[in-house]
Motif scaffolding. Structure first.
Motif, PDB file in Angstrom:
ATOM      1  N   ILE A  87       0.760  -1.125  -0.143  1.00 49.52           N
ATOM      2  CA  ILE A  87      -0.264  -0.167  -0.567  1.00 49.52           C
ATOM      3  C   ILE A  87       0.952   1.599   0.012  1.00 49.52           C
ATOM      4  CG2 ILE A  87      -1.504   1.278   1.268  1.00 49.52           C
ATOM      5  CD1 ILE A  87      -2.810  -1.741   2.058  1.00 49.52           C
ATOM      6  N   TYR A  88       1.806   1.276   0.571  1.00 49.06           N
ATOM      7  CA  TYR A  88       2.407   2.145   0.702  1.00 49.06           C
ATOM      8  C   TYR A  88       4.082   2.588  -0.494  1.00 49.06           C
ATOM      9  CZ  TYR A  88       1.863   3.531   5.920  1.00 49.06           C
ATOM     10  OH  TYR A  88       1.376   4.055   6.906  1.00 49.06           O
ATOM     11  N   LEU A 101       2.368   1.758  -3.356  1.00 45.28           N
ATOM     12  CA  LEU A 101       1.381   2.769  -4.380  1.00 45.28           C
ATOM     13  C   LEU A 101       0.910   4.177  -3.780  1.00 45.28           C
ATOM     14  CD1 LEU A 101      -1.331  -0.419  -4.116  1.00 45.28           C
ATOM     15  CD2 LEU A 101       0.237   0.583  -6.380  1.00 45.28           C
ATOM     16  N   LEU A 102       0.981   3.654  -2.811  1.00 47.42           N
ATOM     17  CA  LEU A 102       0.207   5.380  -2.286  1.00 47.42           C
ATOM     18  C   LEU A 102       1.576   6.638  -2.834  1.00 47.42           C
ATOM     19  CD1 LEU A 102      -1.088   4.908   1.226  1.00 47.42           C
ATOM     20  CD2 LEU A 102      -1.887   5.995  -0.796  1.00 47.42           C
ATOM     21  N   THR A 103       3.002   5.822  -2.413  1.00 42.65           N
ATOM     22  CA  THR A 103       3.523   6.314  -3.315  1.00 42.65           C
ATOM     23  C   THR A 103       4.255   7.348  -4.888  1.00 42.65           C
ATOM     24  OG1 THR A 103       5.422   6.027  -1.156  1.00 42.65           O
ATOM     25  CG2 THR A 103       6.162   7.292  -2.479  1.00 42.65           C
TER      26      THR A 103
END
Lengths: 276, 311
Positions: A14-15, A17-19
């Motif tokens: 998730i991190y 993808l978020l970044t």
């Protein structure tokens, strides 16, 4: 969903993808910001570099002085302030009428109000131009400001939603105290709906500050230009010089970004209120 | 006494009076006037001349650009609308994940939305430049030779799409607040039953947000037909008219060629196309949009039926 816990592995995914998405949305701004301090030849060098060799802060002063950007800036502030005040006054009055009264034709009128949101601007822009021409308003800021004093369907709709949720007791108590309808609107309702007024003020300020087509159609003289129009004309003239254009772009986008960061709480809550 | 009761009846109308005036002067007046104009040959400076359906006939039978621009705008809508919805939904799912600092990402994703179309056009025109643009440089690092985005007529439309996708934030926020409103116990029950995250998305999240999906779908169809600012400043319709959007054509007919009547006819055709597409989407929505109240009603009815049968 917050009560659920995720595995470490999925958290990492998730991190990442978020970044990646954050890079797409934000990196262009940082790259542009650093570039504004470069020299012209550095800016078009290949391969490009992220940071300037020497930081040329004077680029901003040169860009600002290349055209009467001070005047454009003042015009933009005038239009933004004039429309925002107009929307707050007119939309709250109209929303109050729709939210707190029953009257003949109310439902039909409200349906019409909602339907007007579907009308493309292209259909009304041509007759509006001729109308304002008839009024002698072309090449003044009036066509950009005056319509805002007669309400805007989306903002009226938003304010009405909030006013519907206010209990009836408030106005009854005020009525017993001898307040007339206008006093109830002004002294009871306006303070309660302050968060939603901030919401529509923010949305309107951002929209109007950024508007390009309105000024393009209604304004002719440079002395009347808004910042958006000035920047676009700057692009036409200085197509070969990238740095001054990017400097003005940075100046133009800073006010709405700051405004959004300050008022984002209201925007997020307002979006949630409007879809219910 | 009589006067007082009149005042009481008039009060609500006084409150909504500003909108009524605005509606007459700035909306319905111009709307009717533009319909009338569309039946005239209406140059800006000389007297208008009635031509009946002339403008419409010319548009459909003689004007090649009308058909070309219509196809370009439809093509843009066909790519941009689904792409925008998928990206918005994907981002909304990302920022509803229960991880720390996720609100900062929400802010970052929304920032391009508050920026002027003029600024977005300048920014992307510069990033996508085929000589010194950083996008092609980054592509070359991974061994891809980037296209001549704004010069090649088969790529210019994609350049416009990439730049428009920058403003996906408002749609993301609408999805986000809707997903946030789904009660967490629904998911808890599902994960106890062993439903995978993907399964949960397709069987819980997606059906529950279909009303919002409908709203966003309609809004993005309307917006994609009205796209003018970005394309005017990024490509100005070029190269070789490959991004000469319908809205841009209408604008140019009115304010460059001063054919006000013809442009009004252009705009009305656009309006009718938008209404038609919206009606089509609404009509289809009964097949795929799921309203909670409706389902509840059906369930209740079914239960009643069962109860009756049991008797």
């Amino acid at each position: 969903m917050s009560q659920m816990s995720l595995s470490k592995k999925s958290k990492v995914v998730i991190y990442i993808l978020l970044t990646i998405m954050a890079i797409y949305f934000i990196a262009p701004f940082f790259y542009m910001f650093f570039t504004t301090f470069k020299t012209e030849s550095e800016a078009i060098a290949y391969p490009p570099s992220l940071f300037p060799e020497v930081w040329h802060f004077e680029n901003y002063i040169n860009a600002w002085n290349a055209q009467p950007f001070g005047t454009y800036f003042i015009n933009s502030v005038l239009v933004t302030a004039g429309t925002t005040l107009g929307q707050i006054v007119s939309c709250s009055l109209v929303a109050y009428g729709f939210a707190r009264y029953n009257f003949k034709g109310k439902n039909i009128l409200f349906m019409i109000l909602l339907a007007t949101m579907m009308i493309p601007w292209d259909v009304t822009m041509i007759p509006q131009y001729m109308e304002f021409n008839l009024f002698g308003w072309i090449n003044t800021l009036k066509p950009l400001i005056v319509p805002a004093w007669f309400g805007s369907a989306y903002y009226i709709f938003l304010l009405r939603q909030f006013m519907m949720g206010i209990p009836k007791d408030f106005e009854e108590a005020a009525r017993i105290d001898g307040c007339n309808p206008f006093q109830i609107y002004l002294k009871i309702f306006m303070p309660i709906i302050k968060p939603s007024l901030i919401l529509i003020a923010t949305l309107n300020m951002i929209t109007v500050w950024n508007d390009y087509l309105g000024p393009l159609i209604f304004l002719q003289d440079r002395s009347k230009y808004t910042l958006a129009l000035g920047l676009a004309s700057f692009k036409g003239v200085h197509d070969t010089q990238i740095i001054p254009m990017l400097c003005i772009t940075v100046i133009m986008i800073i006010p709405p970004i700051i405004l959004f960061i300050i008022a984002q709480k209201y925007i997020v809550e307002g979006t949630s209120g409007s879809i219910k | 006494m009589k006067q007082k009761s009149f005042l009481r009846t008039a009060t609500p109308y006084l409150f909504i009076l500003p909108w009524i005036i605005g509606f007459l002067v700035f909306t319905i007046g111009p709307l009717i006037f533009s319909l009338i104009m569309s039946f005239f040959d209406w140059p800006l400076t000389s007297t208008p001349e009635f031509v009946g359906f002339g403008n419409y006939i010319e548009m459909f039978t003689e004007d090649d650009q009308f058909w070309k621009s219509l196809v370009i705008s439809l093509k843009y809508a066909a790519i941009f609308v689904p792409l925008n919805l998928i990206v918005a939904l994907f981002l909304a799912m990302l920022i509803t994940q229960p991880v720390k600092g996720v609100k900062i990402y929400r802010t970052l994703y929304y920032i391009p939305t508050v920026i002027s179309g003029v600024a977005v056009a300048i920014l992307w025109g510069w990033l996508l430049d085929s000589n010194y643009g950083v996008v092609n440089y980054l592509l070359s690092l991974i061994g891809i030779e980037g296209p001549q985005w704004l010069i090649d007529k088969s790529w210019a439309l994609f350049a416009v799409i990439i730049a428009s996708a920058f403003g996906v934030g408002s749609m993301m926020l609408i999805f986000y607040t809707d997903i946030k409103n789904i009660p967490p116990d629904v998911y808890e029950a599902a994960s106890l039953d062993g439903a995978s995250p993907a399964r949960q998305f397709f069987s819980i999240t997606l059906p529950l947000i279909t009303p919002t999906l409908l709203f966003n779908l309609i809004m993005s169809i309307i917006n994609s037909f009205q796209q003018v600012t970005l394309v005017m400043l990024l490509t100005n319709g070029g190269p070789l008219n490959s991004t000469y959007f319908y809205g841009l054509m209408t604008y140019n007919n009115a304010f460059k060629h001063h054919k006000m009547g013809y442009a009004a006819a252009n705009a009305w055709v656009m309006f009718i196309i938008i209404l038609f597409l919206t009606a089509l989407v609404f009509k289809s929505s009964s097949a795929w949009v799921f309203y909670e109240t409706e389902a509840g009603g059906k369930e209740k009815k079914a239960k009643k039926k069962q109860a009756k049968e049991a008797k």
